[in-house]
Scaffold this active site. Structure first.
Site, PDB file in Angstrom:
ATOM      1  N   ASP A 157       0.851  -1.187   0.000  1.00 43.29           N
ATOM      2  CA  ASP A 157       0.000   0.000   0.000  1.00 43.29           C
ATOM      3  C   ASP A 157       0.888   1.240   0.000  1.00 43.29           C
ATOM      4  O   ASP A 157       1.930   1.259   0.672  1.00 43.29           O
ATOM      5  CB  ASP A 157      -0.878   0.031   1.250  1.00 43.29           C
ATOM      6  CG  ASP A 157      -2.020  -0.969   1.189  1.00 43.29           C
ATOM      7  OD1 ASP A 157      -2.003  -1.843   0.296  1.00 43.29           O
ATOM      8  OD2 ASP A 157      -2.931  -0.881   2.035  1.00 43.29           O
ATOM      9  N   HIS A 287       4.299  -7.470   0.084  1.00 43.76           N
ATOM     10  CA  HIS A 287       3.951  -8.790  -0.432  1.00 43.76           C
ATOM     11  C   HIS A 287       4.648  -9.075  -1.758  1.00 43.76           C
ATOM     12  O   HIS A 287       5.178  -8.171  -2.410  1.00 43.76           O
ATOM     13  CB  HIS A 287       2.433  -8.882  -0.605  1.00 43.76           C
ATOM     14  CG  HIS A 287       1.678  -8.785   0.689  1.00 43.76           C
ATOM     15  ND1 HIS A 287       1.030  -9.857   1.258  1.00 43.76           N
ATOM     16  CD2 HIS A 287       1.483  -7.737   1.544  1.00 43.76           C
ATOM     17  CE1 HIS A 287       0.461  -9.475   2.397  1.00 43.76           C
ATOM     18  NE2 HIS A 287       0.723  -8.196   2.592  1.00 43.76           N
ATOM     19  N   SER A 401       7.887   3.529   4.768  1.00 50.44           N
ATOM     20  CA  SER A 401       9.179   3.490   4.089  1.00 50.44           C
ATOM     21  C   SER A 401       8.954   3.356   2.591  1.00 50.44           C
ATOM     22  O   SER A 401       7.974   3.869   2.070  1.00 50.44           O
ATOM     23  CB  SER A 401      10.046   2.361   4.627  1.00 50.44           C
ATOM     24  OG  SER A 401      11.393   2.566   4.255  1.00 50.44           O
TER      25      SER A 401
END
Length: 437
Positions: A157, A287, A401
């Site tokens: 995200d 992911h 980050s």
């Protein structure tokens, strides 16, 4: 009247004595307060000095290499003890918060940074014992849908900072600021450590044989692999394979010249990149962008500058100055690399399947560009690496980050995102346009 005045006089004298005593106590309290402020100031200066000394001690062995590029104010950043401060912040993150404080504290944080707690698992913030647990919260099943058709999906995200084709071995950080691909992924000659990791295959694909995984995802393997050792045994050639394995960096160097030879690559392929920025309020886990085999990881100890869009527009070489972990391997179309990058207060980068990885640890930093390397070839005698399915959780940050993707794909690959776009895990990053002939 005279008697009255004589009676009053002693009372006035007593009052004066009490008043004098009160002033004395008041001055004493002021002195104590000033002393406390002074000691606090000295303590803070001492802590800052200690932090600065720690960072300086860690950077003792760093040699001249990639340098900060930007206005003079950013050179001042190099003198700040960001690594030590980030390490201390990590300790603070793990302090247990009293139960009665969790709702107002996490509620305020969520309001400021726009956290969506309705999709969090659990969604009751009272169950998060500390900041670290809250920052790395999971999502409810089904909160993110993984596109089954896209060759590459969004791994985290966040916001798209930049994307494009890598030309001349350079990635564009922002318009007008580029950085070197070789510096981002590392040079084989600068590896400080090589060791084989025996990591078992993921639990979620026991029913899929390793040969089938390779076939389904277009990953090449040899007849010797298929006739080799059973999974779980340590082949006698693993040590040699770890030391003499094809250098994946050569793939990136060759790719820049459009001369692809690794993993059955074609000369018509190109090398692409995408940069996703995770804000403090975003979901902090990242992911797998596709079905691929991770063959090695490279841990670069470095600075911990902020990676916000503001800094990215102004500080050159940001992503190669900062601490990062480069996961490198292969997928259907060839070379694949996923690089989570650390930032201020985000020194900790966790890789779910690599428990030996420890980032932002106290100790001297090596020369700029050096890295610790581990290979996963003994994880599978067939795949020579650790298999990941698209959407699999790879790891997490402890605050916002950046994740950088570098991957090989056909020349007719096109991105389906725009710069500055908000994205979520599982959405298509791009597609391969069907040939018209």
């Amino acid at each position: 009247m005279l008697k009255f005045h004589r009676n009053v006089k002693p009372q006035f004298g007593a009052f004066a004595r009490y008043s004098s005593l009160g002033k004395h106590n008041s001055r004493k309290r002021v002195g104590i307060i000033r002393l406390a402020y002074g000691l606090t100031g000295i303590g803070l200066v001492g802590l800052a000095g200690f932090a600065w000394a720690q960072d300086r001690h860690e950077k003792t062995y760093q040699k001249k290499g990639v340098q900060v590029e930007g206005p003079w104010q950013f050179y001042v950043l190099t003198t700040l003890p960001l690594r030590t401060l980030s390490r201390w912040w990590g300790y603070v993150n793990r302090i247990e918060i009293p139960l009665w404080m969790r709702v107002p504290a996490f509620g305020l944080y969520s309001k400021i940074f726009g956290c969506n707690l309705t999709e969090a698992d659990p969604d009751d913030v009272r169950q998060y014992k500390n900041l670290a647990e809250f920052f790395t919260r999971k999502l409810k099943p089904g909160a993110r849908v993984i596109d089954p058709d896209a060759p590459i999906v969004i791994p985290a995200d966040g916001k798209i900072l930049n994307y494009g084709v890598i030309e001349g071995g350079q990635l564009e950080q922002v318009k007008g600021i580029t950085y070197s691909l070789d510096a981002l992924l590392g040079d084989e000659k600068l590896a400080r450590l090589k060791r084989s990791h025996a990591i078992p295959s993921p639990d979620h694909i026991p029913h899929i044989r390793q040969e089938e995984f390779a076939k389904l995802n277009g990953i090449h393997y040899s007849l010797q692999d298929l006739m080799g050792h059973d999974h779980g045994e340590r082949p006698s050639h693993v040590k040699d394979a770890s030391a003499q394995h094809i250098d994946l960096l050569s793939s990136t160097k060759v790719a820049a010249k459009s001369q692809f030879t690794l993993f059955g690559s074609r000369e018509t392929n190109c090398l692409y990149y995408a940069v996703i920025y995770l804000a403090p309020g975003d979901y902090h886990r990242f992911h797998s962008p596709t079905d691929w085999v991770v063959e090695r990881r490279r841990h670069f100890s470095g600075e911990l500058f902020s990676v916000s869009p503001f800094m990215a527009r102004r500080l050159g070489n940001l992503f190669i100055l900062n601490e990062r972990v480069a996961l490198m391997g292969r997928y259907k179309y060839g070379f694949m690399s996923m690089i989570p990058v650390g930032a201020t207060n985000v020194g900790s980068i966790r890789i779910k399947f690599d428990k030996d990885l420890c980032t932002n640890q106290f100790g001297k930093l090596g020369p700029v560009g050096t890295f610790d390397e581990a290979v996963y070839t003994s994880s599978s005698s067939i795949l020579h690496g650790h298999p990941l399915l698209r959407g699999d959780e790879v790891g997490n940050f402890e605050l916002g980050s950046t994740v950088v993707l570098v991957f090989e794909a056909p020349a007719d690959f096109e991105f389906l995102v725009k710069q500055g776009q908000k994205v979520r895990v599982g959405l298509p990053l791009g597609r391969v346009v069907p040939s018209s002939h």
